[in-house]
Design a protein around this motif. Structure first.
Motif, short mmCIF file in Angstrom:
data_model
loop_
_atom_site.label_atom_id
_atom_site.label_comp_id
_atom_site.label_asym_id
_atom_site.label_seq_id
_atom_site.Cartn_x
_atom_site.Cartn_y
_atom_site.Cartn_z
N LEU A 11 0.83 -1.15 -0.06
CA LEU A 11 0.04 -0.16 0.16
C LEU A 11 0.71 1.37 0.09
O LEU A 11 1.75 1.44 0.90
CB LEU A 11 -0.90 0.00 1.15
CG LEU A 11 -1.72 0.96 1.60
CD1 LEU A 11 -2.75 1.36 0.18
CD2 LEU A 11 -2.29 1.08 2.97
N ARG A 38 -0.87 -6.39 -15.21
CA ARG A 38 -1.53 -6.21 -14.12
C ARG A 38 -3.18 -6.44 -14.49
O ARG A 38 -3.54 -6.46 -15.61
CB ARG A 38 -1.47 -4.69 -13.63
CG ARG A 38 -2.02 -3.81 -14.66
CD ARG A 38 -1.42 -2.28 -14.11
NE ARG A 38 -1.79 -1.33 -15.01
CZ ARG A 38 -1.50 -0.06 -14.74
NH1 ARG A 38 -0.64 0.31 -13.74
NH2 ARG A 38 -1.85 1.21 -15.61
N ALA A 40 -6.89 -5.07 -12.80
CA ALA A 40 -7.66 -4.49 -11.87
C ALA A 40 -8.92 -4.98 -11.52
O ALA A 40 -9.39 -5.89 -12.62
CB ALA A 40 -7.78 -3.04 -12.16
N PRO A 87 -3.81 6.33 -8.19
CA PRO A 87 -4.62 5.38 -7.90
C PRO A 87 -5.25 4.26 -8.88
O PRO A 87 -5.35 3.12 -8.48
CB PRO A 87 -5.92 6.30 -7.22
CG PRO A 87 -5.30 7.34 -7.10
CD PRO A 87 -4.09 7.58 -7.79
N ASP A 89 -3.16 2.99 -10.84
CA ASP A 89 -2.25 1.63 -10.85
C ASP A 89 -2.77 0.72 -10.14
O ASP A 89 -1.84 -0.42 -10.00
CB ASP A 89 -1.01 2.20 -10.60
CG ASP A 89 -0.23 3.54 -11.55
OD1 ASP A 89 0.24 4.20 -11.07
OD2 ASP A 89 -0.52 3.09 -12.75
N THR A 90 -3.76 0.95 -8.84
CA THR A 90 -3.90 -0.34 -8.32
C THR A 90 -4.41 -1.62 -9.07
O THR A 90 -5.33 -1.47 -9.82
CB THR A 90 -5.22 0.12 -7.24
OG1 THR A 90 -4.63 1.19 -6.58
CG2 THR A 90 -5.63 -0.65 -6.47
N GLN A 117 -0.23 -7.71 -4.85
CA GLN A 117 -1.24 -6.38 -4.86
C GLN A 117 -0.46 -5.32 -4.56
O GLN A 117 0.44 -5.23 -3.62
CB GLN A 117 -2.15 -6.77 -3.53
CG GLN A 117 -3.15 -5.63 -3.37
CD GLN A 117 -4.19 -5.72 -4.82
OE1 GLN A 117 -4.66 -6.87 -4.87
NE2 GLN A 117 -4.36 -4.60 -5.24
N THR A 119 -1.53 -1.39 -4.20
CA THR A 119 -2.79 -0.56 -3.78
C THR A 119 -2.28 0.85 -3.70
O THR A 119 -1.65 1.11 -2.97
CB THR A 119 -3.50 -0.85 -2.58
OG1 THR A 119 -4.03 -2.46 -2.69
CG2 THR A 119 -4.78 -0.18 -2.23
N VAL A 120 -2.73 1.97 -4.60
CA VAL A 120 -2.45 3.13 -4.31
C VAL A 120 -3.54 4.05 -3.96
O VAL A 120 -4.68 4.07 -4.63
CB VAL A 120 -1.87 3.80 -5.71
CG1 VAL A 120 -1.44 5.05 -5.58
CG2 VAL A 120 -0.68 2.89 -6.36
N SER A 121 -3.26 4.62 -2.67
CA SER A 121 -4.47 5.51 -2.14
C SER A 121 -4.37 6.76 -2.37
O SER A 121 -3.17 7.39 -2.81
CB SER A 121 -4.55 5.19 -0.53
OG SER A 121 -3.26 5.86 0.03
#
Length: 122
Positions: A11, A38, A40, A87, A89-90, A117, A119-121
């Motif tokens: 993250l 990737r 999503a 985000p 890129d998640t 995984q 995860t980009v917030s």
């Protein structure tokens, strides 16, 4: 038998960086192209970047200028340096490698890692 093991996901806040690692092990004579894909949620798996055995690289337009793929042939490892993360890129990131197992066979087979995984917030 060949195994690809990924690591480095996690993250991160938007604008941050992560480096993904993927090491191939087992019966390996040579490795041709290696790459990262990737997927999503709700979307198809897409190519992120690839690198040939000679070091030629190819990137998806969405990551050009932000991501860098590299490899260490002595370690049978491919890396993905991800900067300026967004985000969008998640996703679950998968590495692959086209591996020739035996000197007497010119056939290369594509192997996949289990995924890591990212995860980009926002």
């Amino acid at each position: 038998q060949v195994q690809l093991v990924e690591s480095g996901g996690g993250l991160v806040q938007a604008g941050g960086s992560l480096t993904l690692y993927c090491a191939a092990s087992g019966t390996i004579y040579s490795i041709n192209a290696m790459g990262w894909y990737r997927q999503a949620p709700g979307k198809q798996r897409e190519l992120v970047a690839s690198i040939s055995s000679g070091g030629s690289t190819n990137y998806a337009d969405s990551v050009k200028g932000r991501f860098t793929i590299s490899r260490d042939n002595a370690k049978n490892t491919v890396y993905l340096q991800m900067n300026s993360l967004k985000p969008e890129d998640t996703a679950v990131y998968y590495c692959n490698a086209d591996i020739r197992q035996f000197y007497f066979s010119a056939t290369a087979r594509r192997y996949w890692g289990q995924g890591t995984q990212v995860t980009v917030s926002s």
